[in-house]
Design an enzyme around this catalytic site. Structure first.
Site, PDB file in Angstrom:
ATOM      1  N   ASP A  43      22.522   8.372 -18.705  1.00 44.05           N
ATOM      2  CA  ASP A  43      21.525   7.353 -19.041  1.00 44.05           C
ATOM      3  C   ASP A  43      20.283   7.538 -18.181  1.00 44.05           C
ATOM      4  O   ASP A  43      20.332   7.393 -16.959  1.00 44.05           O
ATOM      5  CB  ASP A  43      22.113   5.956 -18.781  1.00 44.05           C
ATOM      6  CG  ASP A  43      21.118   4.860 -19.116  1.00 44.05           C
ATOM      7  OD1 ASP A  43      21.129   4.392 -20.271  1.00 44.05           O
ATOM      8  OD2 ASP A  43      20.316   4.484 -18.235  1.00 44.05           O
ATOM      9  N   TYR A  48      11.931   6.486 -15.339  1.00 47.65           N
ATOM     10  CA  TYR A  48      12.613   6.993 -14.138  1.00 47.65           C
ATOM     11  C   TYR A  48      12.001   8.328 -13.674  1.00 47.65           C
ATOM     12  O   TYR A  48      12.311   8.800 -12.586  1.00 47.65           O
ATOM     13  CB  TYR A  48      14.118   7.202 -14.369  1.00 47.65           C
ATOM     14  CG  TYR A  48      14.900   6.014 -14.849  1.00 47.65           C
ATOM     15  CD1 TYR A  48      14.388   4.722 -14.798  1.00 47.65           C
ATOM     16  CD2 TYR A  48      16.192   6.177 -15.366  1.00 47.65           C
ATOM     17  CE1 TYR A  48      15.128   3.643 -15.264  1.00 47.65           C
ATOM     18  CE2 TYR A  48      16.932   5.101 -15.827  1.00 47.65           C
ATOM     19  CZ  TYR A  48      16.386   3.841 -15.790  1.00 47.65           C
ATOM     20  OH  TYR A  48      17.128   2.788 -16.254  1.00 47.65           O
ATOM     21  N   LYS A  73      14.710   5.829 -22.752  1.00 50.67           N
ATOM     22  CA  LYS A  73      14.134   4.516 -23.088  1.00 50.67           C
ATOM     23  C   LYS A  73      12.616   4.573 -23.206  1.00 50.67           C
ATOM     24  O   LYS A  73      11.954   5.352 -22.503  1.00 50.67           O
ATOM     25  CB  LYS A  73      14.520   3.488 -22.001  1.00 50.67           C
ATOM     26  CG  LYS A  73      16.001   3.518 -21.652  1.00 50.67           C
ATOM     27  CD  LYS A  73      16.422   2.424 -20.693  1.00 50.67           C
ATOM     28  CE  LYS A  73      17.850   2.675 -20.212  1.00 50.67           C
ATOM     29  NZ  LYS A  73      17.958   3.583 -19.061  1.00 50.67           N
ATOM     30  N   HIS A 104      12.928  -0.483 -23.414  1.00 51.58           N
ATOM     31  CA  HIS A 104      13.390  -0.675 -22.037  1.00 51.58           C
ATOM     32  C   HIS A 104      13.405  -2.152 -21.608  1.00 51.58           C
ATOM     33  O   HIS A 104      14.343  -2.603 -20.964  1.00 51.58           O
ATOM     34  CB  HIS A 104      12.516   0.162 -21.092  1.00 51.58           C
ATOM     35  CG  HIS A 104      13.190   0.527 -19.808  1.00 51.58           C
ATOM     36  ND1 HIS A 104      12.917   1.690 -19.136  1.00 51.58           N
ATOM     37  CD2 HIS A 104      14.121  -0.118 -19.074  1.00 51.58           C
ATOM     38  CE1 HIS A 104      13.665   1.742 -18.036  1.00 51.58           C
ATOM     39  NE2 HIS A 104      14.396   0.655 -17.976  1.00 51.58           N
ATOM     40  N   ILE A 224      27.445   2.207 -16.711  1.00 53.03           N
ATOM     41  CA  ILE A 224      26.733   3.398 -16.221  1.00 53.03           C
ATOM     42  C   ILE A 224      26.490   3.318 -14.705  1.00 53.03           C
ATOM     43  O   ILE A 224      25.356   3.194 -14.248  1.00 53.03           O
ATOM     44  CB  ILE A 224      25.399   3.585 -16.978  1.00 53.03           C
ATOM     45  CG1 ILE A 224      24.602   2.269 -17.066  1.00 53.03           C
ATOM     46  CG2 ILE A 224      25.639   4.148 -18.378  1.00 53.03           C
ATOM     47  CD1 ILE A 224      23.157   2.452 -17.541  1.00 53.03           C
TER      48      ILE A 224
END
Ligand code: A2P
Length: 273
Positions: A43, A48, A73, A104, A224
């Site tokens: 994920d 990120y 996302k 997101h 996750i």
């Protein structure tokens, strides 16, 4: 490894590996550690900044692409431009297709999430995404979305751990056919020290992280956990073979405290995310 079947028939490994806050330069190595440990579900998110590292690990592994489930996302600032944002993510990952693409955050102040979902629905038609879903959607956001959605989201990824379970939201999602995916499943490490999980861990010769993850899996959550430590990466994966009793599960469920650790989705609006 247990899999869940999403509302469009696509299967997802229930225990995945999250890379939130994993530094971009470390991501390839850490995701390779996760593959080595047995994870087949990763994920990430455009926000990120480590999609390229995830992609590099996928390219370097000998594991067939179809055996790996990849989620990314749509950034808040790219609602309204999902087509372009998705292609950028797909290219950063170096993939022909992504398994799951999520909005997101709803960012209600922006007033775009219903439109963004329409964009997601169009994206889903082009065969480069196997399932679409949402993240951080609270009950009223889910209701608003479902009023006009042609496709019911496959998952809602939300903050969920023993001390913050969002039980009403999780129930609402499941009743609508939306799987619940837990982020910060260990409470960012803060849910690992209590007496209840410590006692259950000792009784099973397991670690407290394994106990919390086994609880998630028994709730039916997709989960996750993240770790940058190879030994903990392996330890967390092994939670899938731990079975807790009904009383043990109830003792963990009783740890609800109502304390959120992350941002409140009703007001969170950071555009870089
Ligand atoms: P580290 O990366 O040093 O292992 P969450 O997934 O709820 O966000 O929690 C992640 C946090 O929990 C990270 O700080 C991570 O630290 C820590 N963590 C992950 N796995 C374990 C584990 N098995 N035991 C203890 N701490 C863990």
């Amino acid at each position: 490894m247990s899999e869940l079947t999403l509302n469009n028939g696509v299967t997802i490994p229930q225990l995945g590996f999250g890379v939130f806050q994993v530094p971009p330069e470390d991501t390839q190595r850490i995701v390779e550690d996760a593959f080595e440990a047995g994870y087949r579900h990763i994920d990430t998110a455009a926000a990120y900044r480590n999609e390229a590292g995830v992609g590099a690990a996928i390219a370097a592994t000998g594991i067939p692409r179809e055996d790996i489930f990849v989620t990314t996302k749509l950034r808040n600032g790219e609602q309204g431009r999902a087509q372009e944002a998705f292609q950028n993510s797909r290219k950063a990952l170096g993939l022909d297709y992504v398994d799951l693409y999520l909005i997101h955050w709803p960012v209600p102040s922006q007033g775009l999430y219903v439109q963004a979902w329409k964009e997601m629905e169009r994206l889903y038609e082009n065969n480069q995404i196997r399932a679409i879903g949402i993240s951080n959607f609270l009950a009223d956001h889910v209701d608003t979305l479902l009023e006009s959605a042609e496709i019911v989201p496959a998952v809602n990824q939300i903050e969920l751990h023993p001390s913050y379970q969002q039980a009403d939201l999780a129930k609402k999602c499941r009743n609508a056919g939306i799987e619940v995916e837990a982020y910060s499943p260990l409470g960012r490490g803060a849910d690992l020290d209590g007496d209840a999980v410590t006692a259950i861990a000792s009784a099973h010769g397991a670690t407290t992280a394994q106990v919390v993850l086994a609880w998630h899996l028994a709730q039916g959550n997709i989960v996750i956990p993240k770790s940058v430590n190879p030994q903990r990466i392996r330890e967390n994966f092994a939670a899938s073979s731990l079975t807790l009793s009904g009383d043990e599960l109830a003792a963990i469920t009783a740890l609800e405290s109502g304390a959120r650790l992350g941002s409140d989705p009703a007001v969170a609006s950071f555009s870089q995310m």
